[in-house]
Design an enzyme around this catalytic site. Structure first.
Site, PDB file in Angstrom:
ATOM      1  N   LYS A   1       2.686  -2.626   6.249  1.00 40.98           N
ATOM      2  CA  LYS A   1       2.902  -2.385   4.822  1.00 40.98           C
ATOM      3  C   LYS A   1       4.293  -1.825   4.553  1.00 40.98           C
ATOM      4  O   LYS A   1       4.911  -2.122   3.529  1.00 40.98           O
ATOM      5  CB  LYS A   1       1.815  -1.444   4.273  1.00 40.98           C
ATOM      6  CG  LYS A   1       0.436  -2.081   4.243  1.00 40.98           C
ATOM      7  CD  LYS A   1       0.432  -3.381   3.454  1.00 40.98           C
ATOM      8  CE  LYS A   1      -0.923  -4.011   3.364  1.00 40.98           C
ATOM      9  NZ  LYS A   1      -0.909  -5.311   2.649  1.00 40.98           N
TER      10      LYS A   1
ATOM     11  N   SER B   1       0.833  -1.200   0.000  1.00 41.87           N
ATOM     12  CA  SER B   1       0.000   0.000   0.000  1.00 41.87           C
ATOM     13  C   SER B   1       0.864   1.245   0.000  1.00 41.87           C
ATOM     14  O   SER B   1       2.014   1.225   0.482  1.00 41.87           O
ATOM     15  CB  SER B   1      -0.893  -0.001   1.251  1.00 41.87           C
ATOM     16  OG  SER B   1      -1.485   1.263   1.465  1.00 41.87           O
TER      17      SER B   1
ATOM     18  N   TYR C   1      -1.315  -0.943  10.526  1.00 39.06           N
ATOM     19  CA  TYR C   1      -1.375  -1.215   9.087  1.00 39.06           C
ATOM     20  C   TYR C   1      -0.190  -0.583   8.365  1.00 39.06           C
ATOM     21  O   TYR C   1       0.453  -1.226   7.534  1.00 39.06           O
ATOM     22  CB  TYR C   1      -2.692  -0.682   8.527  1.00 39.06           C
ATOM     23  CG  TYR C   1      -2.948  -1.030   7.080  1.00 39.06           C
ATOM     24  CD1 TYR C   1      -3.321  -2.320   6.708  1.00 39.06           C
ATOM     25  CD2 TYR C   1      -2.832  -0.074   6.090  1.00 39.06           C
ATOM     26  CE1 TYR C   1      -3.571  -2.642   5.385  1.00 39.06           C
ATOM     27  CE2 TYR C   1      -3.079  -0.381   4.758  1.00 39.06           C
ATOM     28  CZ  TYR C   1      -3.456  -1.665   4.413  1.00 39.06           C
ATOM     29  OH  TYR C   1      -3.697  -1.978   3.086  1.00 39.06           O
TER      30      TYR C   1
END
Length: 252
Positions: A163, A146, A159
């Site tokens: 990532k 991402s 998150y």
């Protein structure tokens, strides 16, 4: 027509999925370019859809139900693919589990789950498939991550950390395997139109307003980059992350 070097004819690709992984679309793009495709993960419905899409394009497909966080199951998956096709040319790791929560409220269990879902399967599948690629001295690994690997997001610490780890893992393994002719790259996606985290109308409107291109992405927006990195046309590319974010990375 794709340039000759971008054909995946006679190639075998393996696509891992967990969470919202766009596994069906990824498998379809690789098959359209000529590859036979195996998919693995725990979502049987998603894998069935991927197999059907690949076979509709006239290519061979295989689904292997696998817990991508289990070393033993990932190893067995690799053996199943090799038994069918005797080789693996391409590995695509697409593991995506979003977590949005203020840092003080994240439990140790939630933190571990976010990391386990987003980075552990990348490590395990790259390690297992990589052993085969290193023996052959040939292969392509593509890790889907991402844009939040490089950008911060309020309430997105777990998150973003996971990532970001995928990008650093990609760089390190690319350097380690370069002389063995195994290329390792990543594709970092921006906000996707059908992603779970933008399902709320308020989120969707705010993200579109913030996006330089004034729209969110669909899987078709990264199809060409995926096929390019999987093909011989990208033989001089390794350790790179392709940011397909609609201009979001250009924000200060």
């Amino acid at each position: 027509m794709l340039p000759k070097g971008m054909s995946l004819k006679d190639k075998v690709a393996v696509v891992g999925g967990l969470g919202q992984s766009w596994q069906k679309e990824i498998a379809s793009y690789l098959a359209e370019a000529g590859a036979s495709v195996a998919v693995f993960g725990k979502d049987k419905d998603e894998m069935t859809a991927a197999v059907q899409a690949v076979e509709k394009l006239g290519k061979q497909a295989l689904a292997v139900t696998t817990d991508p966080t289990s070393p033993g199951e990932v190893s067995k998956m690799v053996q199943s693919v090799l038994k069918k096709w005797q080789k693996i040319d391409i590995l695509v790791n697409s593991f995506n589990l979003f977590l949005a929560k203020p840092l003080p409220e994240i439990s140790a269990v939630e933190w571990t789950k976010a990391l386990e879902a987003n980075i552990t399967p990348v490590f395990l599948s790259t390690q297992a498939v990589g052993r085969h690629m290193l023996e052959r001295k040939e292969g392509k690994v593509i890790n889907i991550t991402s844009g939040l690997a490089e950008r911060g997001l309020p309430n997105g610490s777990a998150y973003c950390a996971a990532k970001g780890a995928v990008v650093q893992f990609t760089r390190a393994v690319a350097l380690e395997w370069a002389r063995s002719n195994v290329r390792v790259n990543a594709i970092a996606l921006g906000w996707m139109e059908d992603s779970a985290e933008v399902s709320k109308e308020e989120w969707h409107q705010n993200l579109v307003r913030y996006a330089p291109l004034k729209r969110l992405a669909g899987p078709e927006d990264f199809a060409a980059a995926l096929v390019y990195l999987a093909s011989d046309a990208s033989s001089f590319v390794t350790g790179s992350t392709f940011y397909i974010t609609g201009g979001l990375m250009a924000h200060g």
